[in-house]
Write a protein that holds these residues in place. Structure first.
Motif, PDB file in Angstrom:
ATOM      1  N   ASP A  73       0.450   4.229  -6.789  1.00  0.00           N
ATOM      2  CA  ASP A  73      -0.026   2.871  -6.405  1.00  0.00           C
ATOM      3  C   ASP A  73      -0.673   2.483  -6.614  1.00  0.00           C
ATOM      4  O   ASP A  73      -2.497   2.063  -5.936  1.00  0.00           O
ATOM      5  CB  ASP A  73       0.011   3.267  -4.272  1.00  0.00           C
ATOM      6  CG  ASP A  73      -0.659   1.824  -4.221  1.00  0.00           C
ATOM      7  OD1 ASP A  73       0.332   0.401  -4.694  1.00  0.00           O
ATOM      8  OD2 ASP A  73      -0.993   2.078  -2.671  1.00  0.00           O
ATOM      9  N   HIS A 116      -4.225   7.063   4.075  1.00  0.00           N
ATOM     10  CA  HIS A 116      -3.533   7.586   3.355  1.00  0.00           C
ATOM     11  C   HIS A 116      -4.087   8.949   2.214  1.00  0.00           C
ATOM     12  O   HIS A 116      -5.164   8.037   2.235  1.00  0.00           O
ATOM     13  CB  HIS A 116      -2.522   7.340   3.183  1.00  0.00           C
ATOM     14  CG  HIS A 116      -2.273   6.143   2.403  1.00  0.00           C
ATOM     15  ND1 HIS A 116      -2.724   5.248   3.110  1.00  0.00           N
ATOM     16  CD2 HIS A 116      -3.074   5.840   1.318  1.00  0.00           C
ATOM     17  CE1 HIS A 116      -2.940   4.231   2.606  1.00  0.00           C
ATOM     18  NE2 HIS A 116      -2.675   4.429   1.138  1.00  0.00           N
ATOM     19  N   ARG A 211     -15.245  -0.972   1.387  1.00  0.00           N
ATOM     20  CA  ARG A 211     -14.049  -1.642   1.420  1.00  0.00           C
ATOM     21  C   ARG A 211     -13.260  -0.991   2.578  1.00  0.00           C
ATOM     22  O   ARG A 211     -12.470  -0.160   1.793  1.00  0.00           O
ATOM     23  CB  ARG A 211     -13.837  -2.379   0.551  1.00  0.00           C
ATOM     24  CG  ARG A 211     -12.298  -3.262   0.588  1.00  0.00           C
ATOM     25  CD  ARG A 211     -10.966  -2.741   0.333  1.00  0.00           C
ATOM     26  NE  ARG A 211     -10.258  -3.656   0.607  1.00  0.00           N
ATOM     27  CZ  ARG A 211      -8.832  -2.843   0.787  1.00  0.00           C
ATOM     28  NH1 ARG A 211      -8.581  -1.778   0.688  1.00  0.00           N
ATOM     29  NH2 ARG A 211      -7.544  -4.040   0.336  1.00  0.00           N
ATOM     30  N   ASP A 213      -9.398   0.347   3.710  1.00  0.00           N
ATOM     31  CA  ASP A 213      -8.253   0.001   3.637  1.00  0.00           C
ATOM     32  C   ASP A 213      -7.835   0.374   4.651  1.00  0.00           C
ATOM     33  O   ASP A 213      -7.414   1.050   5.225  1.00  0.00           O
ATOM     34  CB  ASP A 213      -7.985   1.147   1.910  1.00  0.00           C
ATOM     35  CG  ASP A 213      -5.960   0.371   1.494  1.00  0.00           C
ATOM     36  OD1 ASP A 213      -6.358  -0.528   0.766  1.00  0.00           O
ATOM     37  OD2 ASP A 213      -5.372   1.603   2.191  1.00  0.00           O
ATOM     38  N   HIS A 341      -5.925  -8.531  -4.559  1.00  0.00           N
ATOM     39  CA  HIS A 341      -5.139  -8.096  -5.587  1.00  0.00           C
ATOM     40  C   HIS A 341      -4.054  -7.666  -4.822  1.00  0.00           C
ATOM     41  O   HIS A 341      -2.956  -7.085  -5.603  1.00  0.00           O
ATOM     42  CB  HIS A 341      -6.171  -6.634  -6.147  1.00  0.00           C
ATOM     43  CG  HIS A 341      -5.994  -5.788  -4.854  1.00  0.00           C
ATOM     44  ND1 HIS A 341      -6.939  -5.218  -4.358  1.00  0.00           N
ATOM     45  CD2 HIS A 341      -5.099  -4.647  -4.433  1.00  0.00           C
ATOM     46  CE1 HIS A 341      -6.739  -4.640  -2.955  1.00  0.00           C
ATOM     47  NE2 HIS A 341      -5.779  -4.044  -3.723  1.00  0.00           N
ATOM     48  N   ASP A 342      -3.368  -8.482  -3.751  1.00  0.00           N
ATOM     49  CA  ASP A 342      -2.255  -8.066  -3.545  1.00  0.00           C
ATOM     50  C   ASP A 342      -1.947  -9.096  -3.404  1.00  0.00           C
ATOM     51  O   ASP A 342      -0.672  -9.362  -2.167  1.00  0.00           O
ATOM     52  CB  ASP A 342      -2.224  -7.553  -2.308  1.00  0.00           C
ATOM     53  CG  ASP A 342      -2.735  -5.956  -1.844  1.00  0.00           C
ATOM     54  OD1 ASP A 342      -2.591  -5.573  -2.414  1.00  0.00           O
ATOM     55  OD2 ASP A 342      -3.618  -5.391  -1.251  1.00  0.00           O
ATOM     56  N   ARG A 402       2.960  -7.249  -6.952  1.00  0.00           N
ATOM     57  CA  ARG A 402       1.582  -7.877  -7.006  1.00  0.00           C
ATOM     58  C   ARG A 402       1.300  -8.205  -8.392  1.00  0.00           C
ATOM     59  O   ARG A 402       0.329  -8.505  -8.778  1.00  0.00           O
ATOM     60  CB  ARG A 402       0.681  -6.423  -5.674  1.00  0.00           C
ATOM     61  CG  ARG A 402       1.363  -7.380  -4.981  1.00  0.00           C
ATOM     62  CD  ARG A 402       0.386  -5.396  -3.946  1.00  0.00           C
ATOM     63  NE  ARG A 402       0.682  -4.594  -3.992  1.00  0.00           N
ATOM     64  CZ  ARG A 402       0.529  -3.151  -3.575  1.00  0.00           C
ATOM     65  NH1 ARG A 402      -0.326  -3.385  -2.243  1.00  0.00           N
ATOM     66  NH2 ARG A 402       1.470  -2.154  -3.765  1.00  0.00           N
TER      67      ARG A 402
HETATM   68  C1  NOJ Z   1      -3.933  -2.252   0.879  1.00  0.00           C
HETATM   69  C2  NOJ Z   1      -4.400  -2.061  -0.801  1.00  0.00           C
HETATM   70  O1  NOJ Z   1      -4.669  -3.339  -0.607  1.00  0.00           O
HETATM   71  C3  NOJ Z   1      -2.823  -2.708  -1.679  1.00  0.00           C
HETATM   72  O2  NOJ Z   1      -3.075  -2.787  -2.428  1.00  0.00           O
HETATM   73  C4  NOJ Z   1      -1.984  -0.865  -0.862  1.00  0.00           C
HETATM   74  O3  NOJ Z   1      -1.058  -0.815  -1.683  1.00  0.00           O
HETATM   75  C5  NOJ Z   1      -2.021  -0.909   0.045  1.00  0.00           C
HETATM   76  N1  NOJ Z   1      -3.447  -0.469   1.387  1.00  0.00           N
HETATM   77  C6  NOJ Z   1      -2.160   0.392   0.407  1.00  0.00           C
HETATM   78  O4  NOJ Z   1      -2.529   1.717   0.630  1.00  0.00           O
END
Ligand code: NOJ
Length: 547
Positions: A73, A116, A211, A213, A341-342, A402
């Motif tokens: 990821d 995680h 930041r 997550d 970025h999402d 994304r």
């Molecule tokens: C949020 C993050 O901004 C995203 O990019 C990520 O895939 C998920 N959390 C899982 O960590």
């Protein structure tokens, strides 16, 4: 109970902290600058661009994960929280970046991924090695449901069951995201201490904050109850399969408040007014606002994503700003986000004309703005050919990809937009407009989006009412969102944003002096009511008391 304040009532003047007055700029490290020349951005590539960020005038950068990771990821699967992936450089490179940023008065916020780890993290390798592992309970392991199948109906944000069967130990483990991202069990004291240790490591290295997550995911229902179905999945179209449940039990359990109080105490224990910024969302403003903590003793800035979901028109945007302002606990500091970025790029969502209005909104509201790299030049979602798709979510659910908003920063019109050396293939293709839409093309043009952004950042540094002034909406013509920013003993400011592509009237109670306009044709000097806003014009006036 948290004290409730309306933004209109707050008039006291106070010295803002850096994370209140400053502008946070998100750097997605894979895509900012590639110093090593392998097509993937790196820490040294960020350091090389610090002069640009200083010139632009941002006060802080948040760097998305650069830790050792199998990159399932793209770094949000951390295999070692206290090191740097060789792809991005080394801890020495990080120290140089931090020192060089600080030398330019730019703070550095790093990503903290508490929910995680990677499935290759040594903690998880140990945990999955045996049911008797001392780290077994550092993750969430459960037997199959009676009969067989996963322990409950929870689904992963990226699609499919949130449970993965582990053949070797005959149990399922929980993963709220990819199966390569097993969830940590924050209820296990040693796991909790280990994760707090990660914060100490970076604080001692000198970072200015974190930041956090998916902050709400750290606490789940201890009974692991099934989520009920969502009767209105159509309202969450941006969420893929995940939208089909009401997520009552798989995140956001009230025990998260205790975790964030502990994190807050830890972070506040270090000098330098460091900050925690939580990635979390709740559609109801009041519920979202609880993340500040009852006594403002939890997350300093819970990210405010409500503008990302608002329809792009004056009435909807005003409703969000008014709603957030009213829900904000007294003494809490707001923040505003229009990209990350999402999320699809703001310029693609609203168009280039309105991207200028969006930037003005972001930089003139009361609260801390977050600016996503490239939004200052109007970067758009790129079209990614199927064989170049990289985002795991996009691979399972193409509509969710994304990748389009993660393409390399467009620095100039030379090969690879100056992101990586000629002849090297960047990890994601460049957006098709890179030859014309880039930093070099806009840098010397005050009327460009980059020029506009830089000027607004400069105004934020010189006009205190833009930081500390109260916010009050001003009823205006349809399609116009106007508000004042008022600070005692300072001229009152009026911001008027035309969300339409047609001219709109603006009536003022007093005369005004033009401070700034997104429209290069707007004449400077005094303006008299009624005036006319040009299509997609954002206007900043100093109100002149003619009484
Ligand atoms: C949020 C993050 O901004 C995203 O990019 C990520 O895939 C998920 N959390 C899982 O960590």
């Amino acid at each position: 109970m948290a004290r409730r304040g309306t933004s209109r009532g707050v008039t006291s003047r106070h010295r803002s902290l850096w994370w209140q007055s400053g502008v946070l700029y998100e750097v997605y490290p894979r895509s900012f600058g590639d110093a090593s020349g392998d097509g993937v951005g790196d820490l040294a590539g960020i350091t090389e661009r610090l002069d640009y960020l200083e010139w632009l005038g941002v006060n802080a950068i948040w760097i998305a994960p650069f830790y050792p990771s199998p990159m399932a990821d793209f770094g949000y699967d951390v295999a070692d929280h206290t090191n740097v992936d060789p792809l991005f450089g080394s801890l020495d490179d990080f120290d140089v970046l931090l020192a060089e940023a600080h030398r330019r008065a730019i703070r550095v916020v790093v990503d903290y991924v508490p929910n995680h780890t990677s499935d290759r993290h040594p903690w998880f390798t140990d945990s999955r090695s045996s049911r008797d592992s001392p780290k077994r309970d550092w993750y969430v392991w459960r037997d199959a449901a009676p009969g067989s199948g996963p322990p409950n109906n929870w689904i992963s944000m990226f699609g499919g069951s949130a449970w993965e069967w582990d053949e070797a130990t005959s149990q399922y483990y929980l993963h709220s995201f990819l199966k390569q991202q097993p969830d940590i069990n924050w209820r296990e004291p040693a796991a909790r201490q280990a994760m707090l240790g990660v914060l100490r490591f970076w604080l001692e290295r000198g970072v200015d904050g974190f930041r956090i997550d998916v902050a709400q995911f750290v606490a789940k229902d201890p009974q692991l109850r099934d989520n009920p179905p969502n009767p209105h999945p159509e309202r969450l179209a941006h969420l893929g399969e995940w939208r089909h449940q009401l997520h009552l039990y798989d995140h956001g359990h009230p025990d998260m408040h205790d975790i964030y109080r502990e994190i807050r105490r830890l972070v506040d224990g270090y000098p330098g007014k460091r900050v925690t910024i939580g990635e979390l969302h709740h559609p109801e403003f009041d519920v979202w606002a609880r993340s500040y903590g009852q006594d403002l003793d939890e997350i300093h800035l819970p990210f405010n994503f409500h503008l990302l979901r608002a329809d792009w028109n004056a009435a909807s945007v005003r409703a969000v700003v008014d709603g957030i302002s009213a829900a904000l606990p007294a003494g809490a500091w707001a923040n505003w986000v229009l990209g990350n970025h999402d999320q699809p790029r703001i310029a693609s969502r609203v168009g280039q004309g309105q991207a200028r209005v969006a930037m003005m909104l972001l930089l003139t509201l009361r609260g801390a703005p977050t600016l996503y790299y490239g939004d200052e030049i109007g970067m758009e979602n790129a079209t990614i050919p199927v064989d170049r798709l990289r985002d795991p979510w996009g691979i399972t659910e193409p509509a969710q990809s994304r990748d389009p908003e993660r393409t390399p920063m467009q620095w100039n019109g030379s090969a690879n937009a100056g992101f990586c050396p000629p002849g090297v293939e960047p990890w994601l293709p460049l957006a098709s407009d890179w030859q014309t839409r880039n930093v070099a093309a806009q840098r010397d043009d005050p009327s460009s989006l980059l020029g506009l952004t830089r000027r607004l950042l400069e105004l934020r540094r010189t006009i205190p009412a833009l930081i500390e002034g109260t916010y009050a909406p001003v009823d205006s013509a349809e399609g116009v969102f106007a508000y004042t920013r008022r600070l005692p003993d300072e001229p009152t400011l009026l911001v008027a944003l035309n969300f339409t592509d047609e001219p709109r009237p603006l009536t003022l109670a007093t005369d005004g002096r033009v401070v700034f306009s997104t429209d290069p044709h707007r004449e400077q000097g005094l303006v008299r009511s009624p005036l006319r806003l040009a299509p997609s014009e954002g206007l900043l006036l100093e109100l002149v008391d003619t009484a």
